[in-house]
Design a protein around this motif. Structure first.
Motif, short mmCIF file in Angstrom:
data_model
loop_
_atom_site.label_atom_id
_atom_site.label_comp_id
_atom_site.label_asym_id
_atom_site.label_seq_id
_atom_site.Cartn_x
_atom_site.Cartn_y
_atom_site.Cartn_z
N LEU A 127 0.82 -1.21 0.00
CA LEU A 127 0.00 0.00 0.00
C LEU A 127 0.86 1.26 0.00
O LEU A 127 0.36 2.36 0.25
CB LEU A 127 -0.93 0.01 1.22
N ASP A 128 2.17 1.09 -0.28
CA ASP A 128 3.12 2.22 -0.36
C ASP A 128 3.31 2.92 0.97
O ASP A 128 3.61 4.12 1.01
CB ASP A 128 2.68 3.24 -1.42
N VAL A 129 3.14 2.19 2.07
CA VAL A 129 3.41 2.77 3.39
C VAL A 129 4.91 2.73 3.64
O VAL A 129 5.52 1.67 3.56
CB VAL A 129 2.67 1.99 4.50
N PRO A 130 5.55 3.89 3.93
CA PRO A 130 7.00 3.90 4.18
C PRO A 130 7.37 3.02 5.38
O PRO A 130 6.57 2.85 6.31
CB PRO A 130 7.30 5.37 4.47
N LEU A 131 8.59 2.49 5.36
CA LEU A 131 9.01 1.59 6.43
C LEU A 131 8.97 2.25 7.79
O LEU A 131 8.64 1.60 8.80
CB LEU A 131 10.43 1.07 6.14
N ALA A 132 9.30 3.53 7.86
CA ALA A 132 9.26 4.22 9.16
C ALA A 132 7.85 4.22 9.73
O ALA A 132 7.65 4.06 10.95
CB ALA A 132 9.77 5.66 9.01
N VAL A 133 6.84 4.37 8.86
CA VAL A 133 5.45 4.37 9.31
C VAL A 133 5.00 2.96 9.62
O VAL A 133 4.19 2.75 10.53
CB VAL A 133 4.55 5.03 8.25
N VAL A 134 5.53 1.97 8.88
CA VAL A 134 5.20 0.57 9.17
C VAL A 134 5.55 0.26 10.63
O VAL A 134 4.78 -0.38 11.34
CB VAL A 134 5.96 -0.37 8.22
N GLY A 135 6.71 0.73 11.07
CA GLY A 135 7.11 0.50 12.45
C GLY A 135 6.13 1.10 13.43
O GLY A 135 5.81 0.49 14.46
#
Length: 261
Positions: free
Chosen positions: A66-74
């Motif tokens: 869904l194009d969520v950046p890795l920093a936001v995934v965390g």
């Protein structure tokens, strides 16, 4: 399976297939602290995971799709409230930009490459109040211009607003907006300077602001054909009031300086 390894643990290759991730991704997510192995062999460095960690792996894969950046995934994995709001806003902004691009493309398909009448006009120097806004790339021009212009609007009464844009748009650049001042009028807290006059190549754009680049292209092409040296910035003189004018009927003069007076 190696002697001494808990039977509940899965080697990284097997876990990768279970979690729909590659071995390379799992190693990267381990380094970032997003998905730590349940055990790392001290001698071989082999990583082992529990089957129960597959839910986390699949969640990461879903968010990345869904194009969520890795920093936001965390943040999402740690239960951060509202972590996805910024991603949603970014996607909406990108969608709006794509729609504007599509509208410009459709106009080119319907009418061909822009070829609007260009005339040479003389402009006097004017005292202006100035507002600046930094744009993070060409896709951010509309937001930056709106932000700068909004800071120059008075409480009431008509005002003459002009946008000033670099000819070459880099990754980060400044957009300026100016309000033409009357005799003896102050800037209302905004810096005041003299906007130079001179001879300008000018074309009139009728339509939405987000299609202004088509008219600017036509003026630049006119200058190029005549070997005129382009003296930036590009000026957009806003004739219509967008509060009472539909986007299709907005009138704007696009101007490029040929010679300063």
């Amino acid at each position: 399976m190696l002697v001494g390894v808990d039977e509940e643990l899965l080697p990284i290759g097997q876990f990768a297939r279970l979690g729909r991730l590659s071995v390379k991704q799992l190693r990267h997510y381990d380094e970032l602290g997003l998905l730590r192995p349940a055990r790392v062999d001290a001698v071989t460095g082999y990583r082992y995971y529990r089957a129960s960690q597959a839910r986390v792996a699949l969640s990461i894969a879903l968010l990345r799709s869904l194009d969520v950046p890795l920093a936001v995934v965390g943040e999402v994995l740690s239960g951060g409230a509202g972590a996805l709001e910024g991603v949603r806003e970014d996607l909406e902004a990108e969608l709006a930009r794509r729609r504007r691009t599509l509208a410009s493309l459709e106009r080119v398909m319907a009418q061909g490459l822009p070829s609007v009448p260009v005339r040479v006009v003389e402009e006097p120097a004017r005292r202006v109040a100035v507002a600046r806004e930094r744009a993070a790339g060409p896709e951010d021009v509309g937001r930056a211009a709106s932000a700068a212009l909004s800071r120059l609007l008075g409480p009431a009464g008509p005002v003459r607003l002009i946008g000033l844009f670099p000819v070459d748009l880099g990754e980060v650049f400044e957009v300026e907006a100016v309000r033409v001042l009357g005799d003896g009028e102050g800037g209302g807290g905004a810096p005041v300077r003299v906007l130079p006059g001179g001879r300008f190549a000018c074309a009139t754009h009728v339509g939405p602001y987000d299609q202004m680049s088509l008219t600017a292209h036509a003026v630049l092409a006119w200058c190029g054909e005549r070997r005129c040296e382009v003296r930036g910035p590009i000026r957009e003189v806003y004739v219509s009031d967008p509060a009472v004018t539909s986007p299709d009927h907005l009138v704007t003069h696009v101007m490029i300086c040929l010679e300063e007076s």
